[in-house]
Design an enzyme around this catalytic site. Structure first.
Site, PDB file in Angstrom:
ATOM      1  N   ASP A 190      51.509  46.694  12.708  1.00  0.00           N
ATOM      2  CA  ASP A 190      50.372  47.503  13.165  1.00  0.00           C
ATOM      3  C   ASP A 190      49.442  46.763  14.115  1.00  0.00           C
ATOM      4  OD1 ASP A 190      51.237  49.518  11.583  1.00  0.00           O
ATOM      5  OD2 ASP A 190      49.748  49.230   9.995  1.00  0.00           O
ATOM      6  N   LYS A 202      35.910  39.324   1.751  1.00  0.00           N
ATOM      7  CA  LYS A 202      34.686  40.129   1.983  1.00  0.00           C
ATOM      8  C   LYS A 202      33.402  39.375   1.638  1.00  0.00           C
ATOM      9  CE  LYS A 202      36.964  44.582   1.567  1.00  0.00           C
ATOM     10  NZ  LYS A 202      38.327  44.170   1.174  1.00  0.00           N
ATOM     11  N   ASP A 219      44.139  46.386  14.603  1.00  0.00           N
ATOM     12  CA  ASP A 219      45.114  46.998  13.695  1.00  0.00           C
ATOM     13  C   ASP A 219      45.114  48.486  14.031  1.00  0.00           C
ATOM     14  OD1 ASP A 219      46.259  48.414  11.597  1.00  0.00           O
ATOM     15  OD2 ASP A 219      45.659  46.942  10.103  1.00  0.00           O
TER      16      ASP A 219
END
Lengths: 364, 438
Positions: free
Chosen positions: A110, A163, A219
């Site tokens: 991707d 994150k 992506d």
């Protein structure tokens, strides 16, 4: 050299396009996504490519046979009978990837960028450790897993922070790697994650480095990002003065970054751009306004239509004075009636739309 | 059918006058933003002012030689219209009668009874200017004579669920006699409603108004037919409006009495009928009048072609590029400029407006001197012909279904405006929907 492309499943995130073609064959910048990767790999001297898939459509086999000849590479399918995550497929393809001592590339299908395979291989060889992952700088690292380097070292990775709430760096995993065959010994044949299991084990042994990606990265696994990625790709071509783009001296080109297949036909008094790709055999009527959109093969846009932030699927027709915007995606053979407005519609193949779609929704 | 000897035959041919009720500026608020720049009766649909459509229907009856326009607009408002009308119809005398305070539809008639009764007319037509219909005045006249009537009202059938928004007529289906009349009833009474067009015997109507005024003086503030339920609302209605006792309305104060005691009949029209209340209702009115003109093969309309889907009215001074596609139901005003590749459908484009190339205008009114940019899209939502409403519900909120740009508004290139009302002199540079733009 060898490479493994992680293709995975049905590409549901890119529906309705992937209801018609497997994701690697969907054209990005007028070229199947996988072809961007095959060309870049072949240019870097790769001769063996493994496609890790969990289904193998007939159409894909045919197309890839053609590419084998064209680019003088061997392409093998490695079919998972059950999903093996992001690391399992490497183990499954061990026979090919581990057939010699040379390192192999791994890439997520991707991801689009200006693939730096030759430089990556050179860098990898230079540091001599087991693996190198390509990293890209992002504005909002809090949404990703961030790479943190060893103190005082420019490339050796110390840890990954998933994150992060506080700023620890802005380099994230770009989904491209080069690994020595010895890495395969770290992987078991079971569903397992390269990011969660394999890389942390390499980090513990001080065996993993990062390589900074220059330029754009995206992506493009879902329509919104597919369009954003198209803008980045076209801007990059424009920066390089690529012949693939229509010269801005053409009267209908507006704002540049316009790619039009030589077999497409463009009507009078159109305003096209910026960031538009127009595929094979596409027919554009008179007075059409196109911006930030992708028109796939054999689609038709009739007179005076207005299209923005939209993917028009193969063989689809957009009616006169129609207006499409806000990440509208037309599947294969969709018809949008004259004067119809579609705001963020996802239209499944073979549908005819005769009433406005005022707010984003799926039309089955 | 054969006629029996009429009961009240007068010597000589009967004479008939007509009255058009136009209301006044404080009444036209629902027609904003268009009434901010032009009085509603003079707003043009299908190429002619609303009031002219009434006037033309009246002019078709040879026995009418005198027409009064009654309202409380300033005298100057109708000066040009009256001048033009006298020129076009030299056989008809047109006069504007100005009420200095709102007297109500019946109060106004009564106030000007001397002027109206000059020359002793036998009958008067009374037309509300805010209705759009085919005005079958000839048929009303025939029914009047056939039934030896004292009053004839024009009625039309509407869907049951909207009937209570209008004056409801209960009729004897055989004799066509009006048995009962209630203005905006609370419960369903009938789906045959008052079209706002009447024909009265002058010897009936003025005494009826006088009686109503007398009753009002005797029993001040009591409006029409209070039941225990609506007594309070009818009581407050007067106070809220700040209206004095002399306000007498045909609908509330007169028609019910006529139904009780007089030779009152209804002509039920099967033809089109719409109220012109909100500005948005000018779009269906435009469509209906254009259709009527098309069916009667009016020379005024643009000739149908590949790019003209009839009916379309284009003012002779307008410029329309041959590649623009117009219609159905489009009116283009004087000096309007329509660029190449433009699409216009179900819309009114007013004087001096400009629509640039490849723009699309659907279910909208484009105000005087407004500019719509290239590839812009100005759009309303189609409403079914049977609804008598110009709103639609979007995300649970009632919004205008017709998009209206007031005077000298601008829509930038490629901008989309949907279900909006835009007050005069605004520039729209971003997409907007379901809003009133102040």
């Amino acid at each position: 050299m060898k490479a493994l492309i992680l293709v995975g499943g049905f590409g549901t995130r890119l529906r309705p396009l992937t209801l018609t073609l497997p994701k690697p064959l969907v054209e990005f910048g007028n070229k199947p996504m996988i072809l961007h990767q095959i060309q870049a790999l072949a240019a870097a001297g790769v001769t063996d490519i493994v496609l890790a898939v969990n289904y193998r459509p007939e159409v894909m086999t045919e197309k890839l046979k053609k590419y084998e000849k064209e680019y003088n590479v061997r392409i093998e399918f490695s079919v998972e009978t059950e999903p093996l995550g992001t690391a399992g497929p490497l183990k499954l393809a061990e026979k090919i990837l581990g057939k010699d001592d040379a390192p192999f590339f791994v890439l997520n299908s991707d991801v689009i960028c200006d693939y730096p395979f030759a430089e990556l291989a050179a860098f990898h060889k230079q540091h001599g450790d087991e693996g190198t992952i390509v990293v890209t700088k992002v504005e909002e690292p809090s949404k990703y897993g961030v790479v943190v380097h060893k103190p005082g070292h420019a490339s050796r990775i110390d840890r990954f922070v998933e994150k992060p709430i506080e700023f620890v760096g802005n380099r994230i995993n770009a989904g491209l790697y080069i690994l020595n065959p010895s890495v395969l010994e770290r992987i078991e044949l079971r569903p397992t994650s390269i990011e969660q299991e394999t890389f942390p084990s390499m980090v513990r042994d001080n065996q993993l480095h990062s390589f900074d990606l220059e330029g754009y990265w995206m992506d493009v696994g879902q329509p919104k990002d597919f369009l954003a990625g198209t803008c980045l790709y076209l801007s990059d071509l424009s920066k390089k003065g690529s012949k693939l783009l229509v010269p801005t001296s053409e009267p209908y080109v507006y704002g540049g970054n316009v790619m039009i297949d030589s077999t497409a036909k463009i009507g009078k008094n159109c305003r096209i751009g910026p960031n538009v790709t127009i595929g094979k055999g596409v027919v554009i009527g008179d007075g059409v306004r196109l911006q930030r959109c992708v028109l796939l093969e054999s689609s038709k846009v009739r007179d005076h239509a207005w299209i923005k932030s939209t993917i028009v699927g193969w063989n689809s027709t957009v009616g006169r004075w129609a207006r499409l915007e806000n990440v509208t995606v037309l599947g294969d053979d969709v018809t949008i009636g004259d004067e119809i407005y579609v705001n963020g519609g996802s239209i499944l193949p073979h549908k005819t739309i005769k009433e406005n779609v005022d707010s984003p929704r799926v039309i089955m | 059918m054969s006629l029996d000897v009429p009961l009240r035959q007068k010597p000589g041919p009967s004479s008939t006058k007509a009255i058009i009720l136009v209301g006044g500026p404080s009444r036209g608020t629902r027609f904003r933003p268009l009434s901010l720049d032009v009085p509603k009766p003079l707003f043009e649909v299908a190429g002619h002012p609303i009031v002219e459509h009434c006037f033309r229907a009246i002019a078709k009856l040879p026995e009418i030689r005198e027409v009064f326009i009654i309202g409380y607009y300033d005298e100057s408002v109708f000066r040009d219209f009256i001048k033009d009308a006298s020129h076009t119809f030299p056989g008809i005398a047109v006069k504007y009668l100005r009420e200095y305070q709102a007297l109500g539809t019946a109060g106004g008639l009564y106030h000007f009874r001397d002027a109206i009764m000059k020359g002793r007319p036998d009958r008067i037509f009374v037309l509300n200017a805010d209705v759009c219909c085919s005005f079958p005045l000839g048929q009303m006249l025939r029914l009047f004579e056939e039934k030896n009537a004292e009053a004839v009202i024009l009625g039309t059938r509407v869907p049951e669920d909207v009937a209570t928004n209008f004056g409801c007529i209960v009729t004897d289906s055989h004799t066509k006699r009006v048995l009962h009349y209630v203005e905006k009833p609370e419960s369903r009474i009938s789906n045959l409603i008052n079209c706002g067009v009447y024909l009265f015997d002058t010897e009936c109507i003025f005494p009826a108004i006088r009686t109503a005024i007398k009753r009002r003086t005797d029993r001040p503030r009591l409006v029409s037919y209070p039941s225990s339920e609506n007594l309070e609302t009818s009581f407050f209605a007067d106070e809220e409006d700040g209206e004095k006792n002399e306000v007498i309305r045909l609908e509330q104060d007169i028609l019910s009495d006529l139904a009780d005691s007089r030779q009152f009949f209804v002509l039920e029209t099967k033809d089109f009928w719409r109220q012109i209340k909100t500005a948005g209702s000018a779009v269906p009115a435009n469509a209906l009048y254009l259709t009527k003109a098309f069916q009667s093969q009016s020379e005024e309309l643009a000739k149908p072609s590949a790019t003209i889907l009839p009916p379309v009215y284009i003012h002779p001074s307008a410029t329309v590029d041959p590649t623009a596609k117009l219609g159905p139901n489009v009116s283009i005003g004087p000096r309007v400029n329509i660029g190449p590749g433009v699409r216009i459908k179900e819309a009114i484009v007013l004087e001096d407006a400009e629509i640039k190339h490849d723009a699309c205008v659907l279910y909208s009114i484009i105000g005087w001197g407004s500019k719509v940019g290239a590839w812009a899209r100005v759009e309303g939502t189609p409403t079914p012909v049977t609804t008598h409403s110009t709103t639609v519900v979007r995300n649970g909120v009632k919004v205008q279904s017709i998009t209206i740009l007031g005077k000298e508004c601008g829509v930038a290139d490629e901008v989309r405006v949907q279900n909006c009302i835009c007050l005069p002199y605004k520039e729209l540079k971003k997409d907007v929907s379901n809003e009133i733009i102040m």
